[in-house]
Design an enzyme around this catalytic site. Structure first.
Site, PDB file in Angstrom:
ATOM      1  N   HIS A 138       0.871  -1.174   0.000  1.00  0.00           N
ATOM      2  CA  HIS A 138       0.000   0.000   0.000  1.00  0.00           C
ATOM      3  C   HIS A 138       0.915   1.233   0.000  1.00  0.00           C
ATOM      4  O   HIS A 138       2.016   1.185   0.539  1.00  0.00           O
ATOM      5  CB  HIS A 138      -0.836  -0.057   1.278  1.00  0.00           C
ATOM      6  CG  HIS A 138      -1.908   0.964   1.396  1.00  0.00           C
ATOM      7  ND1 HIS A 138      -1.658   2.275   1.744  1.00  0.00           N
ATOM      8  CD2 HIS A 138      -3.250   0.885   1.233  1.00  0.00           C
ATOM      9  CE1 HIS A 138      -2.801   2.932   1.797  1.00  0.00           C
ATOM     10  NE2 HIS A 138      -3.790   2.118   1.479  1.00  0.00           N
ATOM     11  N   ASP A 215       3.168  -4.347   8.013  1.00  0.00           N
ATOM     12  CA  ASP A 215       1.950  -3.545   7.889  1.00  0.00           C
ATOM     13  C   ASP A 215       0.772  -4.504   8.064  1.00  0.00           C
ATOM     14  O   ASP A 215       0.442  -5.271   7.161  1.00  0.00           O
ATOM     15  CB  ASP A 215       1.950  -2.875   6.509  1.00  0.00           C
ATOM     16  CG  ASP A 215       0.610  -2.226   6.172  1.00  0.00           C
ATOM     17  OD1 ASP A 215      -0.354  -2.361   6.953  1.00  0.00           O
ATOM     18  OD2 ASP A 215       0.534  -1.593   5.100  1.00  0.00           O
ATOM     19  N   GLN A 218      -4.460  -5.002   7.044  1.00  0.00           N
ATOM     20  CA  GLN A 218      -5.468  -5.907   6.478  1.00  0.00           C
ATOM     21  C   GLN A 218      -5.477  -7.276   7.148  1.00  0.00           C
ATOM     22  O   GLN A 218      -6.299  -8.124   6.802  1.00  0.00           O
ATOM     23  CB  GLN A 218      -5.234  -6.089   4.970  1.00  0.00           C
ATOM     24  CG  GLN A 218      -5.429  -4.818   4.168  1.00  0.00           C
ATOM     25  CD  GLN A 218      -6.875  -4.328   4.169  1.00  0.00           C
ATOM     26  OE1 GLN A 218      -7.810  -5.074   4.472  1.00  0.00           O
ATOM     27  NE2 GLN A 218      -7.075  -3.065   3.840  1.00  0.00           N
ATOM     28  N   LYS A 241     -10.179  -0.853  10.475  1.00  0.00           N
ATOM     29  CA  LYS A 241     -10.244  -2.035   9.607  1.00  0.00           C
ATOM     30  C   LYS A 241     -10.767  -3.243  10.390  1.00  0.00           C
ATOM     31  O   LYS A 241     -11.080  -4.266   9.807  1.00  0.00           O
ATOM     32  CB  LYS A 241      -8.853  -2.393   9.070  1.00  0.00           C
ATOM     33  CG  LYS A 241      -8.091  -1.273   8.412  1.00  0.00           C
ATOM     34  CD  LYS A 241      -8.513  -1.057   6.988  1.00  0.00           C
ATOM     35  CE  LYS A 241      -7.530  -0.107   6.297  1.00  0.00           C
ATOM     36  NZ  LYS A 241      -8.055   0.404   5.033  1.00  0.00           N
ATOM     37  N   CYS A 379      -4.681   2.420  -3.693  1.00  0.00           N
ATOM     38  CA  CYS A 379      -3.431   2.928  -3.097  1.00  0.00           C
ATOM     39  C   CYS A 379      -2.300   1.920  -3.259  1.00  0.00           C
ATOM     40  O   CYS A 379      -1.474   1.749  -2.341  1.00  0.00           O
ATOM     41  CB  CYS A 379      -3.603   3.297  -1.625  1.00  0.00           C
ATOM     42  SG  CYS A 379      -4.755   4.639  -1.371  1.00  0.00           S
TER      43      CYS A 379
HETATM   44  N1  PMP Z   1      -1.740  -0.630   4.640  1.00  0.00           N
HETATM   45  C1  PMP Z   1      -2.699  -1.346   4.067  1.00  0.00           C
HETATM   46  C2  PMP Z   1      -2.370  -2.709   3.550  1.00  0.00           C
HETATM   47  C3  PMP Z   1      -3.992  -0.824   3.966  1.00  0.00           C
HETATM   48  O1  PMP Z   1      -4.957  -1.533   3.384  1.00  0.00           O
HETATM   49  C4  PMP Z   1      -4.259   0.460   4.493  1.00  0.00           C
HETATM   50  C5  PMP Z   1      -5.648   1.078   4.416  1.00  0.00           C
HETATM   51  N2  PMP Z   1      -6.238   1.038   3.157  1.00  0.00           N
HETATM   52  C6  PMP Z   1      -3.214   1.163   5.074  1.00  0.00           C
HETATM   53  C7  PMP Z   1      -1.973   0.590   5.148  1.00  0.00           C
HETATM   54  C8  PMP Z   1      -3.425   2.534   5.647  1.00  0.00           C
HETATM   55  O2  PMP Z   1      -4.245   2.497   6.754  1.00  0.00           O
HETATM   56  P1  PMP Z   1      -4.806   3.853   7.394  1.00  0.00           P
HETATM   57  O3  PMP Z   1      -5.366   4.640   6.250  1.00  0.00           O
HETATM   58  O4  PMP Z   1      -5.827   3.397   8.366  1.00  0.00           O
HETATM   59  O5  PMP Z   1      -3.645   4.537   8.026  1.00  0.00           O
END
Ligand code: PMP
Length: 422
Positions: A138, A215, A218, A241, A379
């Site tokens: 991401h 990270d 998910q 999440k 993203c």
């Molecule tokens: N890493 C991953 C794999 C994600 O799916 C997301 C959220 N789409 C993020 C990081 C970022 O999370 P947040 O926007 O809650 O900071």
């Protein structure tokens, strides 16, 4: 997935999986109608809906017990501090950490990764040092590293993804080396649902003396996480999440690493003594929590952890595996639908494209039928490039989704093909 009985909590558990109809009653959101259809919410990977227990935990605190933490001598402040500390302890247990002081509350995954990039990596990086990422990250796990790498003259290297949507570990072994300082990897891909083999990557990272940041954004709603068994050094996640509030997440870090890190933001709550000449900083986790923290949200996060644990990981996994298998089978039958990624170990996320129809158009037709999916680059633009697409349609499943809801997804895709001639 049927109701054969249930535990006496708000989170119903049936012997053969989740008591989904009971779970659904915990989420008033699911009564919504969108475009004259019952909502079919297949966008939990973007943000999950919240059960009543989470919202009530927050509202009870806000309406009846609210006060600031840490700085008060009055009873309410002491109670609020105790609740905040209990929330940290809840998260400690949730990720299997050795001590609550290893859990730092942040605004979310993004903030947690930025904290590590800024405070752990930046002071350590020298020109020519390397940061190893993967092609499925991401943007939150790319851009913070790029910023510090550029400042320090360090180099980003990237583990490629196979056609199946898995990390190419042979390549990883070639890409890692004596200049690697940090390896940063998603536990679960937000696009492909792939569960990455973190213990293997941890061993690789440690074999060259690098640290591993995972990270976990998910992973936390789908799998039991044990940071010690994973063998990583940092683990980042967001409450929203995992059926919790937005505006809060956490960073778990190994104690000795956190202790060696300078603060990344200054302010109240993170100091020991302040004068105009010099300030001494509090030990972790307070050192990294400048200012009034998200107190109400921490209490909501603790309630989300309780909710998930009451459902039970085995039941959650079984339910989502059933949905994933059925969705994959049914989508593959639709002419023109191409599924992206087919990893052996996956959570309930499916990404696909429909030949000749832009993902936004697919998403719009699905929305007309009340089906909420994500249609974008998610993203993860480098991963889109890897698969030769500009975006995909992504359906992601949560504890409240049912097999019947897949009917609406499939019907919407047939409708999109009819409208756009795909
Ligand atoms: N890493 C991953 C794999 C994600 O799916 C997301 C959220 N789409 C993020 C990081 C970022 O999370 P947040 O926007 O809650 O900071």
């Amino acid at each position: 997935m049927t109701s054969t009985g249930s535990a006496g909590t708000t989170a119903g558990v049936a012997e053969d999986g989740l008591d989904v109809s009971r779970v659904r009653r915990d989420f008033p959101f699911l009564r919504a109608r969108i475009n004259d259809h019952p909502v079919v919410y297949l966008d939990s990977a973007a943000t999950a809906q919240r059960p009543r227990a989470v919202v009530e935990a927050e509202s009870d605190f806000a309406l009846l017990e609210y006060a600031n933490v840490h700085r008060g001598v009055h009873t309410l402040s002491q109670r609020a501090t105790a609740r905040y500390d209990q929330a940290r302890e809840r998260v400690r247990r949730f990720v299997g950490a050795a001590a609550a002081s290893e859990v730092v509350f942040t605004a979310g995954t993004t903030a947690a990764i930025n904290l590590v990039a800024r405070s752990h990596a930046r002071p350590l990086l020298r020109p020519g040092d390397e940061i190893l990422l993967t092609e499925m990250e991401h943007h939150s796990n790319i851009v913070p590293w790029q910023i510090v790498a550029q400042e320090a003259g360090a180099v980003i290297r990237v583990i490629p993804v196979t056609d199946a949507g898995e990390l190419d570990l042979d390549q990883a072994a070639h890409l890692i080396g004596s200049r690697t300082r940090v390896v940063a990897v998603a536990h679960v891909s937000n696009v492909l649902g792939t569960v990455n083999p973190i213990p293997v990557i941890a061993e690789l990272a440690h074999s060259v003396g690098a640290v591993l940041l995972v990270d976990g954004a998910q992973a936390v709603p789908h799998r039991r996480v044990d940071v010690q068994a994973l063998g990583c050094d940092f683990y980042a996640a967001s409450a929203h999440k995992m059926y919790g509030p937005n505006g809060i997440g956490f960073l778990w870090g190994r104690r000795e690493l956190l202790e060696a890190m300078p603060p990344w933001q200054g302010g109240g709550g993170m100091i020991e003594v302040v004068s105009f000449d010099q300030t001494t900083f509090a030990p972790p986790p307070a050192r990294f929590e400048a200012g009034t923290p998200p107190i109400t949200q921490a209490i909501g996060l603790a309630a989300a952890v309780e909710y998930l644990e009451a459902l039970g990981w085995e039941a959650i996994e079984r339910h989502e595996a059933t949905l994933l298998a059925e969705a994959t089978r049914r989508l593959a039958e639709i002419p023109g639908v191409r599924l992206i990624g087919n990893s052996a170990d996956r959570v309930g996320v499916v990404s696909f494209v429909v030949d000749g129809i832009h993902p936004h158009d697919v998403g719009t037709v699905l929305d007309l039928g009340g089906v909420a999916v994500r249609a974008s680059h998610h993203c993860a633009q480098p991963l889109m490039r890897r698969f030769g697409v500009t975006g995909t349609v992504r359906a992601s499943f949560g504890v409240y989704n049912t097999l019947e809801e897949l009917d609406a997804l499939v019907a919407g895709l047939h409708e999109a093909r009819r409208v756009f001639g795909g």
